[in-house]
Structures are given as C-alpha cells and as structure tokens.
Design an enzyme around this catalytic site. Structure first.
Site, mmCIF file in Angstrom:
data_model
loop_
_atom_site.group_PDB
_atom_site.id
_atom_site.type_symbol
_atom_site.label_atom_id
_atom_site.label_comp_id
_atom_site.label_asym_id
_atom_site.label_seq_id
_atom_site.Cartn_x
_atom_site.Cartn_y
_atom_site.Cartn_z
ATOM 1 N N GLU A 1 -17.539 22.188 -16.291
ATOM 2 C CA GLU A 1 -17.922 20.875 -16.796
ATOM 3 C C GLU A 1 -17.145 19.764 -16.093
ATOM 4 O O GLU A 1 -17.703 18.717 -15.751
ATOM 5 C CB GLU A 1 -17.674 20.811 -18.305
ATOM 6 C CG GLU A 1 -18.612 21.701 -19.106
ATOM 7 C CD GLU A 1 -18.229 21.798 -20.566
ATOM 8 O OE1 GLU A 1 -19.036 22.328 -21.347
ATOM 9 O OE2 GLU A 1 -17.115 21.361 -20.939
ATOM 10 N N SER B 1 0.819 -1.219 0.000
ATOM 11 C CA SER B 1 0.000 0.000 0.000
ATOM 12 C C SER B 1 0.852 1.268 0.000
ATOM 13 O O SER B 1 0.320 2.376 0.025
ATOM 14 C CB SER B 1 -0.932 0.015 1.218
ATOM 15 O OG SER B 1 -0.176 -0.020 2.422
ATOM 16 N N LYS C 1 -14.585 29.454 -30.131
ATOM 17 C CA LYS C 1 -15.112 28.806 -28.941
ATOM 18 C C LYS C 1 -14.438 29.274 -27.648
ATOM 19 O O LYS C 1 -13.246 29.506 -27.593
ATOM 20 C CB LYS C 1 -14.948 27.281 -29.044
ATOM 21 C CG LYS C 1 -15.773 26.625 -30.118
ATOM 22 C CD LYS C 1 -17.257 26.744 -29.865
ATOM 23 C CE LYS C 1 -17.693 25.989 -28.623
ATOM 24 N NZ LYS C 1 -17.477 24.527 -28.748
ATOM 25 N N THR D 1 -38.517 27.093 -12.660
ATOM 26 C CA THR D 1 -38.897 25.751 -12.217
ATOM 27 C C THR D 1 -39.049 24.935 -13.493
ATOM 28 O O THR D 1 -39.490 25.465 -14.525
ATOM 29 C CB THR D 1 -40.221 25.734 -11.426
ATOM 30 O OG1 THR D 1 -41.290 26.168 -12.282
ATOM 31 C CG2 THR D 1 -40.152 26.647 -10.205
ATOM 32 N N HIS D 2 -38.650 23.671 -13.455
ATOM 33 C CA HIS D 2 -38.673 22.812 -14.644
ATOM 34 C C HIS D 2 -37.838 23.405 -15.786
ATOM 35 O O HIS D 2 -38.076 23.109 -16.954
ATOM 36 C CB HIS D 2 -40.112 22.582 -15.136
ATOM 37 C CG HIS D 2 -41.047 22.091 -14.085
ATOM 38 N ND1 HIS D 2 -41.145 20.771 -13.707
ATOM 39 C CD2 HIS D 2 -41.933 22.769 -13.293
ATOM 40 C CE1 HIS D 2 -42.039 20.640 -12.753
ATOM 41 N NE2 HIS D 2 -42.531 21.839 -12.479
ATOM 42 N N SER E 1 -11.142 25.737 -28.425
ATOM 43 C CA SER E 1 -11.284 24.566 -29.282
ATOM 44 C C SER E 1 -10.071 24.436 -30.187
ATOM 45 O O SER E 1 -9.503 25.435 -30.634
ATOM 46 C CB SER E 1 -12.548 24.697 -30.132
ATOM 47 O OG SER E 1 -12.554 23.763 -31.192
ATOM 48 N N LYS F 1 -8.348 3.574 1.702
ATOM 49 C CA LYS F 1 -7.539 4.795 1.654
ATOM 50 C C LYS F 1 -7.528 5.504 0.320
ATOM 51 O O LYS F 1 -7.616 6.733 0.262
ATOM 52 C CB LYS F 1 -6.102 4.479 2.068
ATOM 53 C CG LYS F 1 -5.974 3.933 3.476
ATOM 54 C CD LYS F 1 -4.565 3.490 3.757
ATOM 55 C CE LYS F 1 -4.518 2.623 4.987
ATOM 56 N NZ LYS F 1 -5.248 1.332 4.807
#
Length: 472
Positions: A289, A22, A282, A154-155, A276, A324
């Site tokens: 993200e 380990s 871009k 909402t939604h 990009s 761990k």
C-alpha cells in the site's frame, strides 16, 4: 566573510541565508563535488594554468576532506550556503590561500551541473541494478510456478485463465522496458558540463577532454549556455522513474487484492505486513500500500521540476536550486521501493489449492467453447451468441460449464459432442494459446528462457557500467 563577498558592504540577512542555503540537501553530492574538483585541478596542473605543486597540494587537501566526509567527520555550515562553498572554504582553511586556486576557470554554475550529472549517473546505474534484481525475482517466481493457473481479468472481471508465470512475466516486460528507459536516459546524463563557466566559457586554456576522460564522461556539452541551464536529463530521469513507480503501483494493487480474503490467491510474508492496533486478526499489506502511495510522490517531483523550468530564461537562475530535492527524494524512493518489492515477490506464498478452485468456479473457458463450435463449422458470431445463452442458462441453474450434461449442451446446439469436456478443461484452455507471447506452457517456458538471457545481459551491462564510478 563569504568567498564571493568582495562586492558587498554588509552581511547577508540571517533569514536570507537560511532561505537560500542548499547545504541541507546538496551535501548528498559532497563526494561527487570533490571528484569533479579533483579532475578539474588535475587538468589545471596539466595545462600549466596553476603550478603542478599547487595542484598536488590542492588534490591532497581534497582527498583529506573526502575522507572526513566518508567517515562522517566533516561539518557542513549553513553560512557557507552550499556543498561547493563548504568544501572550498574547508580546503582553504586546511592548506591556506593556495586552496583558492581550485576555482580557477570554473563557476558554481558548471560545477553544480557537473555534480548533478555525476550523482545521477551513478544512482541511475544503481537503480538499473535494482531493477535487474527485481527481474530476477520475477523470473525465479515464474519458473517456480509454471504449473499454476490463475484467473486472468479484464475490467477486474474473470476473463480467461492464464499461467501465473505468464502473469508475472507481463510485469517482467514492464520492468525490462523501465531498465531500457533508464539506460537510454544515461545517454543524456553522461555529458560533461564542466568548462562552461558561468555561461560563456572561460578565458583560461582549459582541456575539457582531459576532464571528461578523468570523470568517465562519454561526451561534453557543445554549448556553454546549454551546459549550465540544462536540466532535461533530470526531467528524463524523473519521467522514467515515474513510469517505473507506476508499474510497481499496479503490481502492488494486485498484491493487495490477491492477499485479501475475497481473493486469497497469495499470502504475503509477515516481514512485509503489519497488524492492527485494535483488531488482533488483521494482517495488512502495508508495504504494498505504501509503495502504491509513494508513486504520487515521485509524480509530484516530476511535475514540480517541470513547473520550475517552464519559464526560465537562459542561463542559470536561482530557481534551479529547486532541481535537487525532488531528484534526491525520487532516487531514495525508487531504490527503496525496488528493494522492498523484490523481497516481497521472493517471499510471497502462492496458495495453489485456492487458485485451483478459483479457475473452476467461473466462465473463463467460454471463449474456448465458442472456438470449439467454430471448429465444428459454426460462424464465430453465431457461436458467440450460443455460448452467451449457455452461460446465462448456467447462471440461472447455479452451474458452471463443466457441470452441464451432454444433453444440456446439445439442447443449445447439436454441434456439441463428448469431446466438449476436454476442450473446456482449464489446462487445455491455457495450453491452446500456443502462439508467440501467449500463455501456453511451451511458450511461457520459452519466455522464461528469454528472460534469463535478458537478465544475464543486464547484469553484464551493470558490471561494466559501474567500473567508471569508483573514486580512487
């Protein structure tokens, strides 16, 4: 020869050494391991279990190893399996056979449990400090943008307008609860297992209270078998971390949406975006993200340990070596995520003109128009129907509620009067929510003041809590 090799007649297979070792990850706890050993050997000397001269020699050797670890000079070896054996073998090489007295009255079982408690206690406090910094960033941004109104959803459909500050403070509430959860988890982390031995305690007259005091633990495990097999405190930390990452992920999703052309509510700082390789126009919200994506990683660490523990008999089993890596990974992931997100919040540019336009181009003031009719004496259900038909009329005419003439209003209900325009003004709509917890300006200002007090209290707590962590 292994330090435990007396009973064996042949060396460990190299593949077994590599598979069971380990040291590749538990070396993160080297300073914690040495700290626990320093407290243990101090107790051994104080209780007369080993001569004080030997205890002093061992302490001096351990401090030398600690210095090497901190300066990156200490060489860890797979052949020595784990952080404990690496340090103990190095100690014996440095000071001779007297170093072998360090392990008197303890086992690697209670030793590793102590290391984990020490490591996780320190890191949890540091994470709470980072949460506090994020809370500060949210409060500062809320204070700076108290006059900005945004669409509330909402939604993921336009619902009612709210102050941007109110929206930010909703996340303040989430992260404040995260800090509370982590503080509460510390109650289970801050328990000393050392002295439990392999599982049944030790025959030596040790003083566990002395060790607990030396290491700053609030209490000790009552049961030696529980002490070496308990990983509830790690699970609780992973659970609290998973909820925290979920909150970050939700906010990151909104950052991605808000910074898109379709929304255009905010501009993320260049330092937190990338471009990009093929599309030169871009500007991608990669940090948001990736933080959203890393949430699944933390969830996986929680479920991984739950699965490891679900079938283990008492007490220690080698399966527990799997406790761990996920813990270390979660600590690093959460700390990095919090630091990055706080910076992203502090540097984002709120596009005020776009937001001012956005709150005028929807029907989020429709509820207030229904409330207007209620105050004129109409039952709410009837008012709801009238306004629903009025909205439908606007959609067919390509208009919003503020665009209608008084005559158009009165065609739908004689209750409408000239004061209807003031009633549906977006600022009026927001400030009408003048209830505790509402989005009204006065209520949000009071909420910011409460947030300031909460942050001040958290900072004081962090300052006090960290006093027990330094190693002399």
């Amino acid at each position: 020869m292994k330090l435990w090799g007396g009973r064996f007649t042949k060396p460990t297979d190299k593949l077994v050494e590599e598979f069971t070792a380990s040291i590749g990850f538990d070396q993160k706890m080297a300073a914690d391991d040495i700290r626990g050993s320093l407290a243990h050997v101090k107790m051994l000397g104080a209780c007369g279990i080993i001569p004080q001269e030997d205890a002093d020699t061992i302490s001096e050797g351990l401090r030398g190893i600690l210095q090497d670890v901190r300066e990156g000079r200490f060489v860890f070896s797979v052949e020595n399996e784990d952080v404990h054996m690496n340090i103990e073998k190095s100690l014996i090489e440095r000071i001779g056979p007297v170093g072998g007295k360090l392990h008197t009255g303890r086992s690697r079982n209670d030793q590793v449990a102590t290391d984990i408690h020490l490591y996780l206690r320190r890191e949890t406090k540091q994470i709470i400090a980072l949460v506090t910094e994020l809370l500060q960033a949210l409060t500062d941004s809320a204070r700076e943008h108290q006059d900005v109104i945004i669409p509330g959803y909402t939604h993921l459909q336009r619902a009612q307008p709210v102050l941007l500050a109110h929206h930010l403070l909703a996340y303040f509430g989430m992260f404040a609860r995260d800090a509370e959860r982590l503080q509460d988890a510390l109650k289970r982390i801050d328990i000393l297992p050392l002295g439990a031995g392999a599982l049944a305690g030790t025959t030596f007259p040790i003083d566990r209270e002395l060790v607990a005091k030396e290491l700053g633990f609030a209490r000790m495990y009552d049961n030696s078998m529980d002490a070496v097999s308990d990983r509830d405190f790690v699970l609780e930390f992973l659970g609290a971390s998973s909820i925290l990452m979920m909150h970050l992920s939700r906010f990151c999703e909104e950052m991605v949406l808000w910074s898109s052309t379709e929304f255009g509510f905010v501009e993320l700082d260049d330092a937190y975006c990338t471009g990009s390789s093929i599309m030169p126009q871009k500007k991608n919200p990669d940090v948001a993200e990736l933080l959203r994506g890393k949430t699944g990683r933390v969830y996986g660490n929680l479920f991984g340990l739950l699965t490891v523990l679900k079938g283990l008999p008492l007490t220690y089993n080698k399966d527990l070596q799997e406790d761990k890596e996920g813990m270390f990974d979660t600590v690093e992931t959460v700390k990095g995520a919090l630091a990055l997100f706080a910076g992203m919040v502090r540097t984002m540019e709120v596009r005020r003109e776009r937001l001012a336009q956005a709150v005028k181009e929807d029907f989020s003031n429709a509820t207030d128009l229904a409330d207007y009719l209620v105050r004129k004496g109409m039952p709410f259900r009837q008012a709801h129907e009238v306004i629903g038909k009025l909205v439908l009329y606007c959609i067919t005419q390509g208009k919003f509620l503020a665009d209608l003439t008084l005559e158009e209003y009165q065609e739908h209900s004689p209750h409408f009067e000239q004061d209807v325009y003031a009633a549906i003004d977006v600022r009026t709509v927001v400030d009408a929510r003048d209830v505790f917890g509402g989005t009204g300006s006065k209520r949000v200002q009071a909420a910011i003041e409460r947030a300031d007090k909460a942050i001040s209290g958290l900072k004081d707590w962090v300052d006090e809590a960290m006093k027990v962590e330094p190693l002399d």
